[in-house]
Design a protein around this motif. Structure first.
Motif, mmCIF file in Angstrom:
data_model
loop_
_atom_site.group_PDB
_atom_site.id
_atom_site.type_symbol
_atom_site.label_atom_id
_atom_site.label_comp_id
_atom_site.label_asym_id
_atom_site.label_seq_id
_atom_site.Cartn_x
_atom_site.Cartn_y
_atom_site.Cartn_z
ATOM 1 N N THR A 1 0.829 -1.210 0.000
ATOM 2 C CA THR A 1 0.000 0.000 0.000
ATOM 3 C C THR A 1 0.859 1.254 0.000
ATOM 4 O O THR A 1 0.621 2.192 -0.779
ATOM 5 C CB THR A 1 -0.930 -0.005 1.228
ATOM 6 N N LEU A 2 1.859 1.301 0.863
ATOM 7 C CA LEU A 2 2.733 2.471 0.939
ATOM 8 C C LEU A 2 3.509 2.662 -0.358
ATOM 9 O O LEU A 2 3.674 3.797 -0.835
ATOM 10 C CB LEU A 2 3.692 2.331 2.122
ATOM 11 N N CYS A 3 4.013 1.566 -0.937
ATOM 12 C CA CYS A 3 4.739 1.671 -2.206
ATOM 13 C C CYS A 3 3.831 2.194 -3.318
ATOM 14 O O CYS A 3 4.253 3.014 -4.154
ATOM 15 C CB CYS A 3 5.316 0.316 -2.593
ATOM 16 N N ALA A 4 2.586 1.716 -3.341
ATOM 17 C CA ALA A 4 1.654 2.179 -4.368
ATOM 18 C C ALA A 4 1.348 3.656 -4.218
ATOM 19 O O ALA A 4 1.231 4.386 -5.215
ATOM 20 C CB ALA A 4 0.363 1.359 -4.299
ATOM 21 N N TRP A 5 1.219 4.121 -2.962
ATOM 22 C CA TRP A 5 0.941 5.540 -2.739
ATOM 23 C C TRP A 5 2.158 6.412 -3.046
ATOM 24 O O TRP A 5 2.026 7.491 -3.617
ATOM 25 C CB TRP A 5 0.504 5.758 -1.296
ATOM 26 N N LEU B 1 3.454 -0.636 -8.950
ATOM 27 C CA LEU B 1 4.646 -1.350 -9.401
ATOM 28 C C LEU B 1 4.317 -2.315 -10.536
ATOM 29 O O LEU B 1 5.152 -2.577 -11.400
ATOM 30 C CB LEU B 1 5.264 -2.116 -8.225
ATOM 31 N N VAL B 2 3.130 -2.868 -10.509
ATOM 32 C CA VAL B 2 2.667 -3.774 -11.566
ATOM 33 C C VAL B 2 1.313 -3.267 -12.045
ATOM 34 O O VAL B 2 0.430 -2.994 -11.229
ATOM 35 C CB VAL B 2 2.547 -5.222 -11.049
ATOM 36 N N GLN B 3 1.171 -3.114 -13.346
ATOM 37 C CA GLN B 3 -0.079 -2.616 -13.901
ATOM 38 C C GLN B 3 -1.122 -3.732 -13.925
ATOM 39 O O GLN B 3 -1.022 -4.691 -14.695
ATOM 40 C CB GLN B 3 0.150 -2.086 -15.323
ATOM 41 N N ILE B 4 -2.076 -3.639 -13.020
ATOM 42 C CA ILE B 4 -3.184 -4.587 -12.966
ATOM 43 C C ILE B 4 -4.469 -3.785 -13.105
ATOM 44 O O ILE B 4 -4.730 -2.882 -12.302
ATOM 45 C CB ILE B 4 -3.189 -5.380 -11.645
ATOM 46 N N ARG B 5 -5.231 -4.092 -14.105
ATOM 47 C CA ARG B 5 -6.475 -3.364 -14.342
ATOM 48 C C ARG B 5 -7.596 -3.938 -13.477
ATOM 49 O O ARG B 5 -8.007 -5.084 -13.659
ATOM 50 C CB ARG B 5 -6.862 -3.427 -15.825
ATOM 51 N N LEU B 6 -8.052 -3.141 -12.528
ATOM 52 C CA LEU B 6 -9.144 -3.530 -11.647
ATOM 53 C C LEU B 6 -10.274 -2.523 -11.788
ATOM 54 O O LEU B 6 -10.024 -1.331 -12.053
ATOM 55 C CB LEU B 6 -8.670 -3.583 -10.193
#
Length: 220
Positions: free
Chosen positions: A105-109, A114-119
């Motif tokens: 979560t912290l890395c994403a913010w 880091l990895v493109q995942i379409r949600l």
């Protein structure tokens, strides 16, 4: 206790092990509405060792009981399965995964995905809402419980629950390591360092107090 197989000397969290087996044999396991004067250890490393022991015992309890999961489910039913998954398995799993999910979560913010995942957008909003709302609710309910039991000066420390969970995570990973390399180690930890209430002292003899209430230098 003899009827359900006796004491398992290799499980370091005996109450979890016995509780599961007693329930499986048709006995009711409940909580007594009372007060214990036994204290948790106030020092960091003994606290880590204590939680390591408890979490390792949960892992051992789950491993022993779920050796044949389908057979266990048929014998114990859905309600017992919820307890097993939600408490015995879920407690160590949550603590083991907490630092991992927190780091992602912290890395994403801070760094972006880091990895493109379409949600779906709604799913992302639901996940973020669950993260924030549930953490805040845990802090609020814990603070209210401590405030009602003691006072607001104790209840305010509930804001440090995320740190408390990280300490539990450290204990959980330590428990996972011990489960592989030293599964039966029972790390004794000191507790009972405070002063008992006067009404308790007046009602017990000194030997009874040491045996039943955990006076200084007692170990568990």
């Amino acid at each position: 206790m003899v009827e359900v197989g006796g004491w398992d000397p290799y499980n370091v969290t005996e109450d979890a092990d016995l509780g599961i087996r007693l329930a499986a044999w048709g006995y009711r396991v409940d909580v007594i509405d009372s007060t214990t004067w036994e204290e948790a250890t106030p020092q960091l490393m003994p606290w880590i060792r204590q939680r390591t022991r408890w979490i390792k015992g949960y892992l051992v309890t789950a491993a022993v009981n779920l050796r044949r999961p389908a057979r266990w489910l048929r014998h114990n039913g859905g309600r017992a399965a919820l307890t097993m998954v939600g408490l015995i398995v879920g407690t160590p799993a949550n603590f083991l995964l907490y630092p991992v999910t927190l780091a992602f979560t912290l890395c994403a913010w801070l760094l972006g995905p880091l990895v493109q995942i379409r949600l779906p957008h709604d799913l992302l909003v639901l996940g973020l809402t669950n993260l924030v709302v549930m953490n805040v609710l845990m802090i609020i309910t814990s603070g209210i419980a401590a405030w009602r039991r003691y006072n607001w000066r104790i209840g305010i420390f509930a804001v440090f629950l995320p740190v408390y969970w990280l300490l539990h995570a450290a204990a959980a990973w330590r428990a996972a390591y011990q489960l592989i390399f030293d599964p039966h180690r029972w790390e004794k930890t000191p507790h009972g360092l405070g002063v008992l209430p006067r009404e308790v002292v007046n009602g017990w003899g000194s030997e009874d107090l040491r045996a039943g209430c955990g006076l200084p230098h007692s170990l568990s």
